[in-house]
Design an enzyme around this catalytic site. Structure first.
Site, PDB file in Angstrom:
ATOM      1  N   HIS A 127      26.108 -23.091  -2.343  1.00 52.91           N
ATOM      2  CA  HIS A 127      24.940 -23.605  -3.061  1.00 52.91           C
ATOM      3  C   HIS A 127      24.031 -24.464  -2.187  1.00 52.91           C
ATOM      4  O   HIS A 127      23.934 -25.671  -2.409  1.00 52.91           O
ATOM      5  CB  HIS A 127      25.393 -24.455  -4.266  1.00 52.91           C
ATOM      6  CG  HIS A 127      26.361 -23.777  -5.179  1.00 52.91           C
ATOM      7  ND1 HIS A 127      27.235 -24.468  -5.994  1.00 52.91           N
ATOM      8  CD2 HIS A 127      26.589 -22.472  -5.434  1.00 52.91           C
ATOM      9  CE1 HIS A 127      27.963 -23.622  -6.701  1.00 52.91           C
ATOM     10  NE2 HIS A 127      27.599 -22.401  -6.370  1.00 52.91           N
ATOM     11  N   PRO A 128      23.344 -23.897  -1.212  1.00 52.68           N
ATOM     12  CA  PRO A 128      22.378 -24.708  -0.469  1.00 52.68           C
ATOM     13  C   PRO A 128      21.127 -24.966  -1.315  1.00 52.68           C
ATOM     14  O   PRO A 128      20.448 -24.030  -1.725  1.00 52.68           O
ATOM     15  CB  PRO A 128      22.048 -23.857   0.764  1.00 52.68           C
ATOM     16  CG  PRO A 128      22.413 -22.473   0.415  1.00 52.68           C
ATOM     17  CD  PRO A 128      23.437 -22.525  -0.686  1.00 52.68           C
TER      18      PRO A 128
END
Lengths: 179, 526
Positions: free
Chosen positions: B458-459
């Site tokens: 989850h950047p």
């Protein structure tokens, strides 16, 4: 066999004793500046074979050669799909294992030259070292994913064969009309 | 024509040139949503995706490693560069038509109300209140068939963890997922072989296509074209079957929408010279660092039988920890257990007896996407961006707390030993798992962070939304500050991390922005 040059060795000496971002960046930057010898991939595949034979060996010796060959070919394909940065870091992990792991059992560099039980002992000792464990895991993870994908290997450790059934849905998929 | 594979267009030498109303860079959870909404509003839309198209039938034939090779960025081997006392974090991001939505476990959460309220009250983003966002969540949930995972689909691994949690006084709640008729074969992260996960390649992109949008795969966008302060299109290269850049292309557009995710949107802004005007580009990245603990039971668990991610717990949300059920392939289980040769085989044979549970940290913004123009970005980030990450002290403390909760819960469920994600094992226990007594003797806070195995899918937040160009990249409409007709709609605009899986947040935000965009008249072609 996987071999490095003085800059790579400097980098790994530096990383081996204090792995942190700044050291990694400096070392990687030096590594990226170096030319890639054309024979590097061949040497990488040989090193992958040595590591695979050692990792998956049992009392009766290494697994059948065809299984190791499949793992090495799949690993080479996986690496080929990455950028040079990732490939080189992976190759450096391999290189340092080939040369440094024997030092953990007080042998000279060159993992490939050792008898199988000594190779096992060297890699086990390296895996117990916090920094060595990072390097071993990087390679071990890739090889284990590939090895246990082989149904016969998965079944041997009690896992179910891979779940790869056919598509059974009639969703509005995007495949029709591909040009 | 619906989907055009860039690799099939590479033979011709002259550049491919296209004219359109809107060009969207990226076909994942946000790009697909905007494409469908704008195409259905009558706008001419072109979607450019760097990765290949992997149809469900093709995914069904692939081994997991083949999916990694073809559908994951860097074959799943990307890592952040740790700064200070921080683990190196394995970044796993999709790179195919449909983006990461094809490779997720399908877990769907609405943005927690307290996060939305924080964005409104502390950051002044008045359009993101829970009341105003609710219709967008509802629309996404309807279109992606978001449903509760029934209890009977829980793996034995999750059931055992749940029993331990009950004994310790907290409980698991069922996950919502975007699935229909899931068989529970636990390989969602390698693309659903049944087409049971309603990723955007099966939902929004067909809608976009039906409304006339064109989707190009194997199309790497390298630069945003600007005319003064107005975006006028993009240029790049088509990739051949080996992923090598070949034929050039130029897409002229009246509006440019970036949807290439938390790592590549800032990269594209940097490469186009836009970051020089906006200091927040690439800064403030959050990752939701996640870890898992494995536990050995006396009974067979066969943790891979059941839904991959079926339940979670928010019992520790105040400590910025979300616990999440998960499982990993046998190969990964075997790799993360210590041992070489015989000892490796003995431990690999434990796989059927292992349960796994994970968790993620609602982290502070410690990440940075380095510009290719920075010295280190130039040296290391020729093709893929270099991401650095510095973990805050309170996040580091949350890591220790999370691992202890996971391990103690497994012991409460009757586990014999637990395996913590610590390279080389905890101090004093290099070779084996830990018993409950041994766990009590380990001081997790004192272990150097570099020794933790950590991952992220989850950047977020590297081109964040805000009120001013001083500390943000886009305004509340998603428009890049100081530039006309350039919009960002992906996970990079999220102002903070969420503490939960971001897919629905990203899609709901994209729906909101798309509704605004379709009401906004297109400029005259430059």
């Amino acid at each position: 066999m996987a071999r490095g040059n003085p800059l790579e060795i400097c980098y790994f000496v530096c990383v081996f004793f204090r792995i942190d971002g700044e050291a990694c960046l400096g070392g990687c930057a030096l590594g990226m500046l170096l030319p890639m010898p054309s024979s590097k991939l061949v040497r990488t595949e040989r090193a992958l074979r040595v590591f695979s034979e050692t990792l998956f060996s049992t009392e009766s010796g290494p697994p059948p050669p065809e299984r190791i060959t499949r793992v090495v070919e799949d690993a080479a394909a996986l690496l080929a799909a990455t950028t040079q940065k990732t490939r080189r870091l992976f190759q450096l992990c391999l290189f340092v294992m080939m040369w440094v792991a024997p030092l953990f059992v007080r042998r000279g560099p060159g993992l490939w030259s050792l008898p199988l039980p000594t190779r096992v002992a060297a890699l086990e000792a390296m895996e117990r070292h916090p920094t060595g464990a990072a390097l071993v895991l990087a390679v071990k993870a890739v090889l284990c994913i590939l090895y246990y994908e082989q149904p016969e290997a998965a079944v041997q450790v009690g896992a179910d064969p891979p779940c790869v059934p056919g598509v059974r849905k009639s969703l509005p998929v995007l495949v029709e009309g591909v040009s | 024509m619906s989907l055009i594979e860039g690799r099939t267009l590479g033979e011709v030498r002259r550049p491919l040139e296209l004219d359109t109303d809107v060009v969207i860079v990226g076909s994942g959870a946000s790009g697909a949503v905007v494409a469908a909404e704008l195409a259905e509003a009558g706008q001419k839309v072109v979607i450019l995706e760097e990765g290949p198209h992997l149809a469900p039938a093709e995914l069904a034939r692939m081994r997991p490693s083949e999916t990694m090779r073809k559908g994951w960025r860097e074959s799943g081997m990307s890592f952040t560069v740790p700064m200070g006392d921080t683990p190196a974090i394995n970044l796993m991001v999709g790179r195919c038509v449909g983006g990461s939505s094809v490779m997720t476990g399908g877990v769907c959460f609405r943005t927690p109300d307290h996060i939305l309220n924080e964005w409104v009250s502390e950051l002044g983003l008045s359009g993101l209140s829970p009341e105003l966002m609710t219709p967008y969540f509802e629309e996404v949930e309807r279109r992606c068939h978001i449903e509760l995972v029934p209890e009977h689909m829980r793996s034995r691994s999750t059931v055992l963890y749940g029993q331990g949690a009950e004994r310790l006084g907290y409980s698991l709640a069922p996950n919502h997922r975007n699935t229909k008729d899931c068989d529970g074969c636990s390989r969602c992260n390698f693309g659903c072989p049944h087409g049971a996960k309603w990723s955007v390649d099966l939902t929004y992109l067909p809608r976009a296509r039906a409304a006339g949008a064109e989707v190009f795969s194997d199309a790497l966008v390298e630069k945003i074209l600007l005319h003064g302060d107005q975006a006028t299109g993009v240029s790049g290269r088509l990739l051949d079957s080996e992923g090598k850049p070949g034929r050039r292309f130029v897409v002229r557009a009246r509006r440019v929408v970036l949807a290439c995710g938390g790592m590549h949107t800032p990269r594209l802004l940097q490469d186009s010279g836009i970051a020089e005007r906006l200091s927040a580009v690439g800064e403030g990245l959050t990752l939701h660092p996640s870890m898992r603990v494995m536990a050995r039971f006396d009974e067979p668990v066969y943790g891979w039988r059941g839904a991959l991610q079926s339940a979670h717990s928010e019992a520790f949300i105040d400590e910025r920890i979300t616990l999440m059920s998960v499982f990993v392939p046998t190969g990964v289980l075997a790799a993360t257990l210590p041992g070489i040769g015989n000892s490796h085989k003995r431990r690999a044979e434990m796989a059927p007896y292992l349960a796994v549970f994970g968790g993620m940290i609602h982290d502070d913004p410690g990440g940075r996407v380095l510009s290719r123009r920075s010295p280190l970005g130039f040296l290391l980030g020729k093709t893929e961006p270099v991401v650095t990450y510095r973990m805050s002290q309170r996040d580091r403390q949350a890591v220790s707390r999370m691992l202890r909760i996971l391990a103690e819960t497994f012991f409460a469920a009757g586990a014999r030993e637990v395996f913590l994600p610590i390279l080389g094992g905890p101090p004093g226990f290099p070779e084996s798992g830990l018993t409950a007594d041994e766990l009590r003797r380990v001081d997790l806070d004192k272990i150097p962070s570099q020794r933790f195995e950590c991952a992220s899918q989850h950047p977020l937040g590297s081109a964040r939304m805000g009120l001013s160009a001083d500390d943000a990249v886009v305004d509340q409409r998603g428009q890049v500050f100081g530039l006309r007709e350039l919009f960002v709609v992906d996970s990079s605009i999220l102002p903070t991390s969420l503490g939960v899986n971001p897919q629905v947040t990203v899609m709901a935000m994209a729906t909101r922005l798309a509704h605004q965009l379709r009401e906004r008249s297109l400029p005259i072609r430059m």
